[in-house]
Design an enzyme around this catalytic site. Structure first.
Site, short mmCIF file in Angstrom:
data_model
loop_
_atom_site.label_atom_id
_atom_site.label_comp_id
_atom_site.label_asym_id
_atom_site.label_seq_id
_atom_site.Cartn_x
_atom_site.Cartn_y
_atom_site.Cartn_z
N ASP A 15 -4.74 1.59 -5.27
CA ASP A 15 -4.32 2.96 -4.99
C ASP A 15 -4.94 3.86 -6.05
O ASP A 15 -5.57 3.37 -6.99
CB ASP A 15 -2.79 3.08 -5.00
CG ASP A 15 -2.29 4.20 -4.10
OD1 ASP A 15 -2.77 5.34 -4.24
OD2 ASP A 15 -1.42 3.94 -3.25
N HIS A 91 -6.80 7.91 -1.13
CA HIS A 91 -6.15 7.21 -2.24
C HIS A 91 -7.15 6.35 -3.01
O HIS A 91 -6.84 5.24 -3.45
CB HIS A 91 -5.00 6.33 -1.73
CG HIS A 91 -3.80 7.12 -1.29
ND1 HIS A 91 -2.98 7.78 -2.17
CD2 HIS A 91 -3.29 7.33 -0.06
CE1 HIS A 91 -2.01 8.38 -1.49
NE2 HIS A 91 -2.17 8.14 -0.21
N GLU A 147 -3.07 9.59 4.50
CA GLU A 147 -3.10 10.74 3.60
C GLU A 147 -4.49 11.07 3.04
O GLU A 147 -4.62 11.54 1.91
CB GLU A 147 -2.11 10.55 2.45
CG GLU A 147 -0.67 10.43 2.93
CD GLU A 147 0.33 10.26 1.80
OE1 GLU A 147 1.44 10.77 1.91
OE2 GLU A 147 -0.02 9.57 0.80
N PHE A 239 12.38 1.99 0.03
CA PHE A 239 13.33 1.52 -0.97
C PHE A 239 13.03 2.08 -2.36
O PHE A 239 13.69 1.71 -3.32
CB PHE A 239 13.34 0.00 -1.01
CG PHE A 239 13.98 -0.63 0.19
CD1 PHE A 239 14.50 0.13 1.22
CD2 PHE A 239 14.06 -2.01 0.30
CE1 PHE A 239 15.09 -0.45 2.32
CE2 PHE A 239 14.66 -2.61 1.39
CZ PHE A 239 15.16 -1.83 2.41
N TRP A 288 7.58 1.39 -3.36
CA TRP A 288 6.42 1.86 -4.11
C TRP A 288 6.82 1.97 -5.57
O TRP A 288 7.82 2.61 -5.90
CB TRP A 288 5.95 3.21 -3.56
CG TRP A 288 5.67 3.17 -2.09
CD1 TRP A 288 6.54 3.49 -1.08
CD2 TRP A 288 4.47 2.75 -1.46
NE1 TRP A 288 5.93 3.30 0.13
CE2 TRP A 288 4.66 2.84 -0.07
CE3 TRP A 288 3.23 2.30 -1.95
CZ2 TRP A 288 3.66 2.52 0.85
CZ3 TRP A 288 2.25 1.97 -1.03
CH2 TRP A 288 2.46 2.09 0.35
N GLU A 290 5.23 3.19 -8.46
CA GLU A 290 4.63 4.08 -9.47
C GLU A 290 5.64 4.48 -10.54
O GLU A 290 5.31 4.60 -11.71
CB GLU A 290 4.07 5.35 -8.83
CG GLU A 290 2.82 5.13 -8.01
CD GLU A 290 3.12 5.04 -6.54
OE1 GLU A 290 2.36 5.57 -5.74
OE2 GLU A 290 4.15 4.42 -6.17
#
Length: 511
Positions: A15, A91, A147, A239, A288, A290
């Site tokens: 990513d 991405h 995206e 989640f 995810w 991050e």
């Protein structure tokens, strides 16, 4: 996963925040694009957002090919298939920082999408996918597709030449051209293409499977067209959202998916017929990471919500009963803790914002509202009645209670229809920078008896910085004593915040 009958692990390996898998033909991907000079992602994003080589102070890492083989083999021993994802065309900032020649500008840190008009892009992607296919025996290879900004393509001479040559009318069809090309490559190698629902833009590749994340509608469109689909709508299946009241929970993305909401989801919509239902392959949850700093917190975000996905995947809707499931989930939490995992302790759940369940009564209920600035089509809530319907929002801006405004803030006039004594005017606002929603810079509250001449009652300045990470609710209110028929409520955006985001409020309460 095997114990709870989950049979697919979708591994999002790359990513814009980092390249996480060894590719032997392109060692630069893990020498540089896997590392950054700041551990904290928020700090890194606010700085230059650049990558670096490995050093004692660098944060990052990647999986070697031997690591991958070990994980795939272990998963296979549990009858779990690992599906890899290599993002394209968007991405891809980390790739283009290392190989800027694959971007439309030819410069690092400018584009986030591959240049589709450059033949070298396809050479690179096919090389990477060849090594990925050697590591993963999965029938499916996930290619992302979500995206893409598509900005660079619009001014790129290489992309323009390709569009003219292939008769492509817009950048959506240009993306579709790329997806078709990659699908042909995967099919020749005995694999199938899987992608997020944006791969439908510009025309869906003939054998592609759609992963519907922005809602159910894209999965429905896919199966109605004869394609397979996997349902993973953001409102139910993410989640990395809060699973409980934000103040009792770890920092999360903006959203609220408690276990009951996850359990309520039916991945086979009533709107599809018997034949179309056969194309819905299953349901998936996404976490995810991050902003998830440790494995312990990752486990807390996954468990026990993953149990709700597991039962949803294997149980017919008419056999589901939340009260029975929750009792089992409470027992499962103890089992997981005994096994050394760190699940969210369901017995301590606070639940939805208590105001969400209250229906307010006040002077402005049902009164006409004039919008001098329009609300967003994306977050209309109850439309023109939303701010005077007595309904307050919950922990998430997407629950049809919070009305969203973008760019110019809020400026509304409420007609109470008769002149009367007013003692208070108030509204609550939300800030969650991960959800691109911010407090107003300030609020102005006015009243009038004739709709022409307004008197400023109060100008309230916000004291929560727009850089403040976390979830916040703040009430902006005036109290006093005034005769009024018209209420004007203005919430001004902070122009010093260069990030385009929303201002949300749920109700303007007049008493």
């Amino acid at each position: 996963m095997a114990y709870y009958k989950m049979n697919r692990f979708h591994w999002h390996l790359v990513d814009g925040t980092g390249w996480r898998v060894e590719i032997k033909k392109y060692p630069q991907l893990t020498q540089q694009a896997a590392w950054r000079p700041y551990e904290n992602l928020v700090e890194w994003s606010d700085k230059e957002r650049q990558y670096c080589e490995k050093s004692p102070n660098a944060y990052g890492g990647y999986y070697t090919q031997e690591d991958v083989k070990e994980i795939v083999a272990y998963a296979s021993s549990k009858y779990i298939t690992v599906i890899p994802e290599i993002e394209m065309p968007g991405h891809s900032e980390e790739v283009l920082a290392v190989f800027p020649q694959l971007s439309c500008t030819g410069k690092a840190y400018v584009n986030s999408d591959f240049c589709i008009g450059n033949p070298k892009t396809f050479i690179f992607l096919e090389d990477v996918l060849t090594e990925i296919m050697a590591l993963f025996p999965s029938e499916y290879i996930h290619i992302g597709g979500d995206e893409a900004e598509k900005k660079g393509w619009k001014s790129c001479s290489k992309c323009a030449d390709l569009m003219e040559k292939k008769g492509l009318k817009d950048v959506d069809e240009l993306q579709s051209y790329m997806i078709h090309h990659i699908e042909t490559f995967l099919n020749k190698n005995g694999r199938r293409l899987l992608g997020w629902d944006e791969i439908m833009q510009g025309g869906l590749a003939p054998n592609a499977t759609v992963m519907s994340w922005r809602g159910e509608e894209y999965g429905i469109k896919a199966v109605q067209a004869g394609h397979d689909a996997i349902m993973t709508p953001i409102k139910y299946c993410y989640f990395n959202f809060y699973q409980d009241a934000p103040e009792s929970h770890v920092l999360s993305w903006a959203g609220y998916t408690p276990i009951e909401k996850v359990y309520s989801y039916n991945p086979v919509p009533d709107s599809v017929n018997v034949e179309e239902k056969k194309h819905i392959l299953g349901v998936q949850a996404n976490v995810w990471t991050e902003y998830i700093p440790t494995e312990n917190i990752a486990e807390m975000m996954i468990w026990p919500r993953a149990l709700a996905i597991a039962e949803t995947g294997w149980t017919q809707p008419d056999r589901k009963l939340f009260s029975r499931f929750k009792e089992n989930a409470l027992n499962a939490v103890e089992y997981l803790k005994d096994k050394g995992y760190n699940p969210f302790d369901l017995k301590d759940e606070v639940g939805e914002r208590k105001e969400y369940y209250d229906t307010l009564k006040h002077l402005a209920i049902g009164k006409p509202v004039e919008y001098k600035q329009p609300f967003s089509d994306e977050y209309p809530a109850g439309g023109k009645d939303a701010l005077v319907n007595g309904l307050q929002g919950g922990w998430s801006c997407d629950n049809n209670r919070w009305q969203g405004f973008i760019n110019n803030g809020i400026d509304v006039v409420i007609d109470l229809q008769t002149t009367q004594t007013v003692h208070s005017i108030q509204a609550t606002f939300m800030q969650d920078v991960f959800g691109w929603c911010w407090m107003p810079k300030d609020v102005e509250i006015y009243t009038s008896v004739d709709s022409q001449n307004f008197t400023l009652l109060s100008n309230i300045t916000n004291d929560i910085p727009f850089t403040q990470v976390g979830f916040f609710l703040k009430e902006f209110a005036w109290k006093g004593n005034v005769e009024a028929r018209y209420i004007r409520y203005v919430a001004n955006p902070d122009k010093s915040n260069t990030k385009v985001g929303f201002i949300f409020t749920d109700e303007i309460v007049v008493r």
